[in-house]
Design a protein around this motif. Structure first.
Motif, PDB file in Angstrom:
ATOM      1  N   GLU A  59      54.327  33.895  22.346  1.00  0.00           N
ATOM      2  CA  GLU A  59      54.882  33.403  21.087  1.00  0.00           C
ATOM      3  C   GLU A  59      56.351  33.778  20.940  1.00  0.00           C
ATOM      4  OE1 GLU A  59      54.104  33.782  16.258  1.00  0.00           O
ATOM      5  OE2 GLU A  59      52.607  34.528  17.681  1.00  0.00           O
ATOM      6  N   ILE A  60      56.682  35.027  21.319  1.00  0.00           N
ATOM      7  CA  ILE A  60      58.069  35.485  21.219  1.00  0.00           C
ATOM      8  C   ILE A  60      58.971  34.684  22.151  1.00  0.00           C
ATOM      9  CG2 ILE A  60      59.609  37.443  21.716  1.00  0.00           C
ATOM     10  CD1 ILE A  60      57.366  39.293  20.732  1.00  0.00           C
ATOM     11  N   ALA A  61      58.454  34.324  23.304  1.00  0.00           N
ATOM     12  CA  ALA A  61      59.250  33.590  24.298  1.00  0.00           C
ATOM     13  C   ALA A  61      59.738  32.251  23.769  1.00  0.00           C
ATOM     14  CB  ALA A  61      58.428  33.384  25.570  1.00  0.00           C
ATOM     15  N   ASN A  62      59.086  31.730  22.749  1.00  0.00           N
ATOM     16  CA  ASN A  62      59.506  30.451  22.170  1.00  0.00           C
ATOM     17  C   ASN A  62      60.696  30.588  21.221  1.00  0.00           C
ATOM     18  OD1 ASN A  62      57.461  28.946  23.462  1.00  0.00           O
ATOM     19  ND2 ASN A  62      55.968  29.504  21.876  1.00  0.00           N
ATOM     20  N   GLY A  63      61.047  31.835  20.895  1.00  0.00           N
ATOM     21  CA  GLY A  63      62.155  32.076  19.975  1.00  0.00           C
ATOM     22  C   GLY A  63      63.487  32.226  20.683  1.00  0.00           C
ATOM     23  N   ASN A  64      64.457  32.814  19.976  1.00  0.00           N
ATOM     24  CA  ASN A  64      65.790  33.037  20.541  1.00  0.00           C
ATOM     25  C   ASN A  64      66.264  34.443  20.138  1.00  0.00           C
ATOM     26  OD1 ASN A  64      67.255  32.883  17.887  1.00  0.00           O
ATOM     27  ND2 ASN A  64      66.469  30.777  17.966  1.00  0.00           N
ATOM     28  N   PRO A  65      67.339  34.939  20.761  1.00  0.00           N
ATOM     29  CA  PRO A  65      67.787  36.310  20.486  1.00  0.00           C
ATOM     30  C   PRO A  65      68.048  36.610  19.016  1.00  0.00           C
ATOM     31  CG  PRO A  65      68.838  35.511  22.477  1.00  0.00           C
ATOM     32  CD  PRO A  65      68.081  34.350  21.895  1.00  0.00           C
ATOM     33  N   ASP A  66      68.643  35.663  18.274  1.00  0.00           N
ATOM     34  CA  ASP A  66      68.902  35.907  16.852  1.00  0.00           C
ATOM     35  C   ASP A  66      67.595  36.064  16.079  1.00  0.00           C
ATOM     36  OD1 ASP A  66      71.619  35.922  17.112  1.00  0.00           O
ATOM     37  OD2 ASP A  66      71.891  33.815  16.576  1.00  0.00           O
ATOM     38  N   ALA A  67      66.627  35.212  16.395  1.00  0.00           N
ATOM     39  CA  ALA A  67      65.330  35.292  15.709  1.00  0.00           C
ATOM     40  C   ALA A  67      64.626  36.599  16.057  1.00  0.00           C
ATOM     41  CB  ALA A  67      64.455  34.100  16.111  1.00  0.00           C
ATOM     42  N   TRP A  68      64.750  37.033  17.309  1.00  0.00           N
ATOM     43  CA  TRP A  68      64.119  38.298  17.711  1.00  0.00           C
ATOM     44  C   TRP A  68      64.714  39.477  16.941  1.00  0.00           C
ATOM     45  CZ3 TRP A  68      65.175  36.926  23.520  1.00  0.00           C
ATOM     46  CH2 TRP A  68      64.317  35.887  23.908  1.00  0.00           C
ATOM     47  N   GLU A  69      66.039  39.506  16.856  1.00  0.00           N
ATOM     48  CA  GLU A  69      66.690  40.607  16.137  1.00  0.00           C
ATOM     49  C   GLU A  69      66.326  40.594  14.653  1.00  0.00           C
ATOM     50  OE1 GLU A  69      70.780  41.373  16.657  1.00  0.00           O
ATOM     51  OE2 GLU A  69      70.737  41.254  18.844  1.00  0.00           O
ATOM     52  N   THR A  70      66.274  39.396  14.087  1.00  0.00           N
ATOM     53  CA  THR A  70      65.925  39.279  12.665  1.00  0.00           C
ATOM     54  C   THR A  70      64.522  39.817  12.407  1.00  0.00           C
ATOM     55  OG1 THR A  70      67.331  37.337  12.408  1.00  0.00           O
ATOM     56  CG2 THR A  70      65.626  37.672  10.750  1.00  0.00           C
ATOM     57  N   ARG A  71      63.582  39.400  13.240  1.00  0.00           N
ATOM     58  CA  ARG A  71      62.188  39.834  13.062  1.00  0.00           C
ATOM     59  C   ARG A  71      62.052  41.339  13.301  1.00  0.00           C
ATOM     60  NH1 ARG A  71      57.482  39.775  10.502  1.00  0.00           N
ATOM     61  NH2 ARG A  71      55.702  40.242  11.863  1.00  0.00           N
ATOM     62  N   LEU A  72      62.695  41.856  14.345  1.00  0.00           N
ATOM     63  CA  LEU A  72      62.584  43.285  14.648  1.00  0.00           C
ATOM     64  C   LEU A  72      63.211  44.132  13.555  1.00  0.00           C
ATOM     65  CD1 LEU A  72      61.676  45.461  16.617  1.00  0.00           C
ATOM     66  CD2 LEU A  72      63.861  45.225  17.818  1.00  0.00           C
ATOM     67  N   SER A  73      64.331  43.688  13.012  1.00  0.00           N
ATOM     68  CA  SER A  73      64.988  44.455  11.954  1.00  0.00           C
ATOM     69  C   SER A  73      64.127  44.498  10.698  1.00  0.00           C
ATOM     70  CB  SER A  73      66.359  43.848  11.617  1.00  0.00           C
ATOM     71  OG  SER A  73      66.212  42.576  11.024  1.00  0.00           O
ATOM     72  N   LYS A  74      63.223  43.521  10.563  1.00  0.00           N
ATOM     73  CA  LYS A  74      62.354  43.481   9.384  1.00  0.00           C
ATOM     74  C   LYS A  74      61.130  44.376   9.557  1.00  0.00           C
ATOM     75  CE  LYS A  74      60.048  40.283   6.225  1.00  0.00           C
ATOM     76  NZ  LYS A  74      59.781  38.856   5.891  1.00  0.00           N
ATOM     77  N   ILE A  75      60.492  44.339  10.742  1.00  0.00           N
ATOM     78  CA  ILE A  75      59.239  45.083  10.907  1.00  0.00           C
ATOM     79  C   ILE A  75      59.441  46.477  11.493  1.00  0.00           C
ATOM     80  CG2 ILE A  75      57.960  42.928  11.192  1.00  0.00           C
ATOM     81  CD1 ILE A  75      57.681  43.619  14.184  1.00  0.00           C
ATOM     82  N   ALA A  76      60.568  46.701  12.173  1.00  0.00           N
ATOM     83  CA  ALA A  76      60.805  48.025  12.776  1.00  0.00           C
ATOM     84  C   ALA A  76      62.298  48.270  12.931  1.00  0.00           C
ATOM     85  CB  ALA A  76      60.103  48.128  14.134  1.00  0.00           C
ATOM     86  N   PRO A  77      63.018  48.418  11.803  1.00  0.00           N
ATOM     87  CA  PRO A  77      64.475  48.606  11.885  1.00  0.00           C
ATOM     88  C   PRO A  77      64.880  49.839  12.693  1.00  0.00           C
ATOM     89  CG  PRO A  77      63.634  49.105   9.680  1.00  0.00           C
ATOM     90  CD  PRO A  77      62.523  48.440  10.418  1.00  0.00           C
ATOM     91  N   GLU A  78      63.974  50.824  12.775  1.00  0.00           N
ATOM     92  CA  GLU A  78      64.308  52.031  13.541  1.00  0.00           C
ATOM     93  C   GLU A  78      64.475  51.726  15.028  1.00  0.00           C
ATOM     94  OE1 GLU A  78      59.858  51.646  13.655  1.00  0.00           O
ATOM     95  OE2 GLU A  78      61.447  51.391  12.148  1.00  0.00           O
ATOM     96  N   LEU A  79      63.801  50.686  15.518  1.00  0.00           N
ATOM     97  CA  LEU A  79      63.956  50.317  16.926  1.00  0.00           C
ATOM     98  C   LEU A  79      65.266  49.591  17.171  1.00  0.00           C
ATOM     99  CD1 LEU A  79      60.327  49.228  17.964  1.00  0.00           C
ATOM    100  CD2 LEU A  79      61.421  51.480  18.055  1.00  0.00           C
TER     101      LEU A  79
END
Length: 571
Positions: A59-79
């Motif tokens: 599922e992640i592979a269908n996204g793009n780097p900006d979308a990945w960063e946006t999602r990660l900053s929302k669910i695990a900003p510490e990472l």
């Protein structure tokens, strides 16, 4: 084994971290190793974990780097934070999504509660550079509608304009949000008539209880006609400070409490520092409302804002949807942390200045553009530094040394060299009569000529150097003469005719020096003031950057009969 929602979230966050780190679809094997190491309980059924992980990775592979960063900053900003010190940000500016040459409109919108800081300069430079690339329109908008918490500072308005001029950028339009109250009021009235806004009389604490419980406050379902009546009373000053708030009606059960019926206007019976505004208004728009209206009215096509302001777009989205407007393309970027300054805010700096802790907004210890300008940092260096940092969601941790390195490339070829001796100690030289030392103004550009220093039989040297000397030491006074130390207290030496070859063989020290009748020099820098004696020629370099040999680059700030004041730039 059935994976819990929390287990699946853990798989997702580490898969996203892998994708953000390497800028491509996550590698299931690497993520599997990370997860098994962090969560031993999952080792009981690696097959179930592997199957779930494959689905997440796909599922992640269908996204793009900006979308990945946006999602990660929302669910695990510490990472995201963990990656900020490891990931080298992409250099340069990426293309703007959907940008068309000649049609791009962008803005830099500071709250002028103080002058521009180094953090501000990123927005000033990047937005203006994008507009330049796309031959668009660049707007400087002062978001100055907060008379209380971030009260505008009258001097800051021209300071921003001056800093833009220094950067070589002239905005195509300068806008003062405080000029547009009638426009805001008009749109507020329309929202009330549409049933999309209402006047709330709850106290802050009471409304929070309703909001947290996902319940409507008692005023939410008041008719548009009654709300218009209350709105007119707000404008007429019939309610007290903060007694009534105009709220935008959203989804009161929204999963994000910050989006539930947010405040758009409040009552503050205060004056505005701009004389044109003064006490003309008492109902003040909050930033999300004013910003939404401004961006639409000004025809904004693209916005760059901090990822900490993602909720602003969601709140403003309600207004855009109600009026049928198209929201500008928005890019979010991470925070910039500067090691030498740590955490700071303009409000905190303002209080410190008012308390006398700093000499002013251009004190060399401060992270303001005014301060680094006074120190001799060049606009070209700052622009290159900020543009190469790029635009990305990852937080960036930087050192001023990186900016200094860029500046050094610019000033080293143009800065004349001079001697400046701090903590001076007098050195008497026997066997030498009056003479004139001739030293190059620049070590590689000999066409600039020389500087001449008259010397009799005494010079000044640094106390630090004296402490390392011994009787019998042979050394060279730079670009002048060779000496042999005969006494340390008092400090004395003999003029020596030792050859240059002998000096090299003995690995003799080379000391910089200053004439005993030199001019007093005070160097102001981030670590405090340093006083000493320098050559008289320094006084001719007012407002220029020079290099004090063995000390660093400095900008000559003031010259008087009593002393020269220089601001330290960097080594």
């Amino acid at each position: 084994m059935t994976l819990s929602p929390e287990d699946l979230k853990s798989l997702e966050k580490y898969a996203l971290q892998n994708a953000v780190k390497y800028g491509k679809a996550p590698q299931a094997k690497a993520v599997m190793g990370k997860v098994m190491g962090e969560y031993p309980q999952l080792r009981a059924d690696p097959n179930a974990v592997s199957v779930a992980l494959e689905a997440i990775v796909s599922e992640i592979a269908n996204g793009n780097p900006d979308a990945w960063e946006t999602r990660l900053s929302k669910i695990a900003p510490e990472l995201i934070e963990a990656l900020s010190v490891k990931k080298e940000p992409d250099k340069g500016l990426k293309p703007l999504e959907g940008a068309e040459t000649g049609k791009v409109v962008m803005r830099f919108a500071p709250n002028p509660n103080g002058p521009a800081t180094l953090g501000s300069s990123r927005g000033m430079i990047v937005n203006s550079e994008y507009v330049k690339i796309y031959k668009g329109k660049f707007i400087l908008r002062f978001d100055d509608t907060d008379p209380d918490i971030k009260r505008p500072m009258l001097e800051a308005y021209p300071w921003y304009l001056d800093d833009f001029k220094w950067l070589g950028v002239v905005p195509d339009q300068v806008v003062y949000a405080s000029d547009h109250f009638p426009i805001y009021y008009d749109y507020a009235k329309k929202l009330i008539e549409m049933g999309k806004a209402y006047v709330c009389f709850c106290t802050g604490g009471d409304f929070k209880q309703f909001k947290d419980a996902k319940q409507a406050c008692p005023h939410r379902d008041t008719s548009p006609e009654e709300n218009l009546m209350h709105w007119e009373k707000m404008l007429a000053g019939e309610y007290e400070d903060q007694q009534a708030v105009l709220r935008i009606k959203t989804d009161i059960k929204h999963k994000d409490p910050a989006l539930r019926d947010w405040g758009a206007f409040r009552i503050r019976k205060m004056s505005h520092p701009r004389p044109e505004i003064g006490t003309k208004y008492i109902v003040w728009p909050l930033l999300d409302f004013a910003g939404a209206i401004e961006d639409h009215e000004l025809g904004m096509t693209h916005i760059i804002r901090g990822k900490d302001l993602m909720d602003s777009e969601k709140r403003q989205g309600y207004i855009y949807n109600y009026f049928g407007w198209t929201y500008p393309k928005t890019t979010h970027w991470g925070r910039v942390k500067i090691h030498e300054f740590g955490k700071f805010s303009t409000s905190t700096l303002r209080k410190s200045i008012e308390a006398g802790e700093y000499s002013g907004w251009d004190d060399p210890r401060l992270p303001t553009i005014r301060a680094i300008r006074r120190r001799g940092i060049r606009a070209e260096a700052l622009k290159k530094f900020m543009i190469e940092m790029g635009v990305g969601m990852t937080d960036v941790s930087i050192s001023m040394e990186s900016l200094y390195a860029e500046n050094r490339k610019i000033v080293d070829p143009i800065a004349n060299r001079y001697f400046f001796v701090w903590d001076p100690v007098e050195l008497e030289i026997a066997g030498m009569g009056p003479s004139v030392a001739k030293l190059p103004l620049h070590p590689t550009d000999h066409a600039r000529g020389v500087r001449e220093i008259a010397v009799e039989n005494k010079v000044l040297v640094c106390k630090d150097d004296v402490e390392k000397l011994e009787v019998g030491s042979i050394l060279r006074l730079k670009d002048f003469c060779n000496i042999e130390i005969t006494s340390l207290s008092p400090l004395q030496a003999n003029h020596s005719e030792v050859s240059l070859e002998a000096l090299k063989k003995a690995k003799a020290k080379i000391l910089h020096w200053a004439p005993v009748d030199g001019i007093p020099v005070k160097v102001r820098g981030p670590e405090g003031d340093i006083e000493g004696i320098g050559e008289h020629g320094i006084a001719a370099e007012l407002d220029k950057i020079v290099q004090f040999e063995r000390f660093g680059f400095c900008r000559i700030d003031a010259v008087s009969e009593e002393e020269v004041v220089a601001y330290f730039a960097h080594k």
